[in-house]
Design a protein around this motif. Sequence first.
Motif, PDB file in Angstrom:
ATOM      1  N   HIS A  57       0.835  -1.200   0.000  1.00  0.00           N
ATOM      2  CA  HIS A  57       0.000   0.000   0.000  1.00  0.00           C
ATOM      3  C   HIS A  57       0.866   1.244   0.000  1.00  0.00           C
ATOM      4  O   HIS A  57       2.042   1.223   0.396  1.00  0.00           O
ATOM      5  N   LEU A  58       0.284   2.319  -0.465  1.00  0.00           N
ATOM      6  CA  LEU A  58       0.931   3.621  -0.541  1.00  0.00           C
ATOM      7  C   LEU A  58       0.035   4.661   0.118  1.00  0.00           C
ATOM      8  O   LEU A  58      -1.190   4.515   0.133  1.00  0.00           O
ATOM      9  N   ALA A  59       0.643   5.712   0.628  1.00  0.00           N
ATOM     10  CA  ALA A  59      -0.143   6.825   1.145  1.00  0.00           C
ATOM     11  C   ALA A  59      -0.878   7.502  -0.012  1.00  0.00           C
ATOM     12  O   ALA A  59      -0.342   7.622  -1.117  1.00  0.00           O
ATOM     13  N   GLY A 112       5.897  -5.790 -13.428  1.00  0.00           N
ATOM     14  CA  GLY A 112       4.486  -6.062 -13.636  1.00  0.00           C
ATOM     15  C   GLY A 112       3.663  -4.787 -13.669  1.00  0.00           C
ATOM     16  O   GLY A 112       4.182  -3.685 -13.455  1.00  0.00           O
ATOM     17  N   THR A 113       2.383  -4.948 -13.946  1.00  0.00           N
ATOM     18  CA  THR A 113       1.425  -3.844 -13.950  1.00  0.00           C
ATOM     19  C   THR A 113       0.429  -4.084 -12.824  1.00  0.00           C
ATOM     20  O   THR A 113      -0.158  -5.168 -12.720  1.00  0.00           O
ATOM     21  N   ALA A 114       0.237  -3.084 -12.005  1.00  0.00           N
ATOM     22  CA  ALA A 114      -0.527  -3.270 -10.769  1.00  0.00           C
ATOM     23  C   ALA A 114      -2.005  -2.895 -10.903  1.00  0.00           C
ATOM     24  O   ALA A 114      -2.387  -2.067 -11.726  1.00  0.00           O
ATOM     25  N   GLU A 115      -2.786  -3.506 -10.046  1.00  0.00           N
ATOM     26  CA  GLU A 115      -4.179  -3.113  -9.829  1.00  0.00           C
ATOM     27  C   GLU A 115      -4.219  -2.322  -8.525  1.00  0.00           C
ATOM     28  O   GLU A 115      -3.707  -2.773  -7.500  1.00  0.00           O
ATOM     29  N   VAL A 116      -4.828  -1.140  -8.561  1.00  0.00           N
ATOM     30  CA  VAL A 116      -4.935  -0.289  -7.370  1.00  0.00           C
ATOM     31  C   VAL A 116      -6.332  -0.449  -6.780  1.00  0.00           C
ATOM     32  O   VAL A 116      -7.324  -0.520  -7.509  1.00  0.00           O
ATOM     33  N   PHE A 117      -6.426  -0.497  -5.449  1.00  0.00           N
ATOM     34  CA  PHE A 117      -7.738  -0.629  -4.824  1.00  0.00           C
ATOM     35  C   PHE A 117      -7.797   0.198  -3.539  1.00  0.00           C
ATOM     36  O   PHE A 117      -6.777   0.484  -2.906  1.00  0.00           O
ATOM     37  N   SER A 118      -9.019   0.592  -3.163  1.00  0.00           N
ATOM     38  CA  SER A 118      -9.226   1.374  -1.943  1.00  0.00           C
ATOM     39  C   SER A 118     -10.335   0.794  -1.077  1.00  0.00           C
ATOM     40  O   SER A 118     -10.761   1.425  -0.114  1.00  0.00           O
ATOM     41  N   ASP A 119     -10.799  -0.410  -1.407  1.00  0.00           N
ATOM     42  CA  ASP A 119     -11.825  -1.078  -0.613  1.00  0.00           C
ATOM     43  C   ASP A 119     -11.296  -1.305   0.806  1.00  0.00           C
ATOM     44  O   ASP A 119     -10.239  -1.911   1.004  1.00  0.00           O
ATOM     45  N   ALA A 147      -5.662  -1.387  18.206  1.00  0.00           N
ATOM     46  CA  ALA A 147      -5.971   0.035  18.075  1.00  0.00           C
ATOM     47  C   ALA A 147      -7.487   0.223  17.969  1.00  0.00           C
ATOM     48  O   ALA A 147      -8.201  -0.683  17.524  1.00  0.00           O
ATOM     49  N   PRO A 148      -8.005   1.391  18.360  1.00  0.00           N
ATOM     50  CA  PRO A 148      -9.446   1.646  18.239  1.00  0.00           C
ATOM     51  C   PRO A 148      -9.906   1.488  16.791  1.00  0.00           C
ATOM     52  O   PRO A 148      -9.223   1.925  15.857  1.00  0.00           O
ATOM     53  N   ALA A 149     -11.070   0.875  16.624  1.00  0.00           N
ATOM     54  CA  ALA A 149     -11.573   0.597  15.277  1.00  0.00           C
ATOM     55  C   ALA A 149     -11.755   1.862  14.453  1.00  0.00           C
ATOM     56  O   ALA A 149     -11.439   1.881  13.248  1.00  0.00           O
ATOM     57  N   ASP A 150     -12.249   2.952  15.070  1.00  0.00           N
ATOM     58  CA  ASP A 150     -12.456   4.173  14.297  1.00  0.00           C
ATOM     59  C   ASP A 150     -11.127   4.797  13.870  1.00  0.00           C
ATOM     60  O   ASP A 150     -11.044   5.433  12.814  1.00  0.00           O
ATOM     61  N   TYR A 151     -10.098   4.606  14.681  1.00  0.00           N
ATOM     62  CA  TYR A 151      -8.766   5.104  14.319  1.00  0.00           C
ATOM     63  C   TYR A 151      -8.233   4.355  13.104  1.00  0.00           C
ATOM     64  O   TYR A 151      -7.722   4.960  12.155  1.00  0.00           O
ATOM     65  N   ILE A 152      -8.373   3.026  13.119  1.00  0.00           N
ATOM     66  CA  ILE A 152      -7.917   2.219  11.981  1.00  0.00           C
ATOM     67  C   ILE A 152      -8.710   2.581  10.734  1.00  0.00           C
ATOM     68  O   ILE A 152      -8.147   2.691   9.627  1.00  0.00           O
ATOM     69  N   ASP A 153     -10.017   2.777  10.879  1.00  0.00           N
ATOM     70  CA  ASP A 153     -10.838   3.167   9.736  1.00  0.00           C
ATOM     71  C   ASP A 153     -10.311   4.454   9.105  1.00  0.00           C
ATOM     72  O   ASP A 153     -10.242   4.587   7.880  1.00  0.00           O
ATOM     73  N   ALA A 158      -6.578   6.848   4.381  1.00  0.00           N
ATOM     74  CA  ALA A 158      -5.425   7.647   3.961  1.00  0.00           C
ATOM     75  C   ALA A 158      -4.444   6.867   3.092  1.00  0.00           C
ATOM     76  O   ALA A 158      -3.382   7.385   2.733  1.00  0.00           O
ATOM     77  N   ILE A 159      -4.794   5.617   2.741  1.00  0.00           N
ATOM     78  CA  ILE A 159      -3.889   4.811   1.922  1.00  0.00           C
ATOM     79  C   ILE A 159      -4.644   4.188   0.750  1.00  0.00           C
ATOM     80  O   ILE A 159      -5.880   4.138   0.738  1.00  0.00           O
ATOM     81  N   VAL A 160      -3.886   3.714  -0.209  1.00  0.00           N
ATOM     82  CA  VAL A 160      -4.434   2.917  -1.308  1.00  0.00           C
ATOM     83  C   VAL A 160      -3.604   1.641  -1.399  1.00  0.00           C
ATOM     84  O   VAL A 160      -2.394   1.654  -1.139  1.00  0.00           O
TER      85      VAL A 160
END
Length: 210
Positions: A57-59, A112-119, A147-153, A158-160
């Motif tokens: 993943h990337l920021a 290779g060629t990547a697939e990007v996702f944000s799910d 860690a708190p669930a809302d924090y992880i959410d 903030a990443i892909v």
Amino acid sequence: MYTPRAFAVDDLPELQQWIRHTRLAQLVTFGEQGLLASHLPLLLNSDESPNGTLYGHLAKANPQWRELQNGAEALVIFAGADAYISPSFYPAKTEHGKVVPTWNYQAVHAYGTAEVFSDAARLLGVVTALTDRHEARREQPWQVSDAPADYIDGMLKAIVGFALPIERLIGKRKLSQNRSPADIAGVREGLAVSADVRDQAVARLISQGV
């Protein structure tokens, strides 16, 4: 990567093992913004695609993910052990003096060629797997669920993520194979007595004949 036949490694399981042993890889792309590079921990799923698939993943603030999304070919570099080789290691130095410094190293290049996702669920799976891998040796491993669930959410927003099926793999192991047995022994012994653990690691590889 320039790879003379004497230094080439083609065994897929061995190359995949090198990839897994590399803690931080370099992701390189070339696109509209020119050359971009990021240093990333990655996961390899060897069951996906013939050569395996890399996950990471990337920021979102990192523009490189857009190059991946636009279909830019990616090069991922997995650098292994390396060591400077002094001409003083070679018995040939005293025989004829026709020796120069060089460098011994191991490396794998994956393309290779990547697939990007944000799910969110898929991202959570990637960051959880990465965390579990690198926390595994700790006495009390930290888990994403600590860690708190809302924090992880919020962090996931903030990443892909990306999945990169490996289309080509190039492996190189340069351990003085092109030298005489006496010179190889000299390199191994010279590195083995070094105070640098990186030199010692290369000496062990030479001793193992790999």
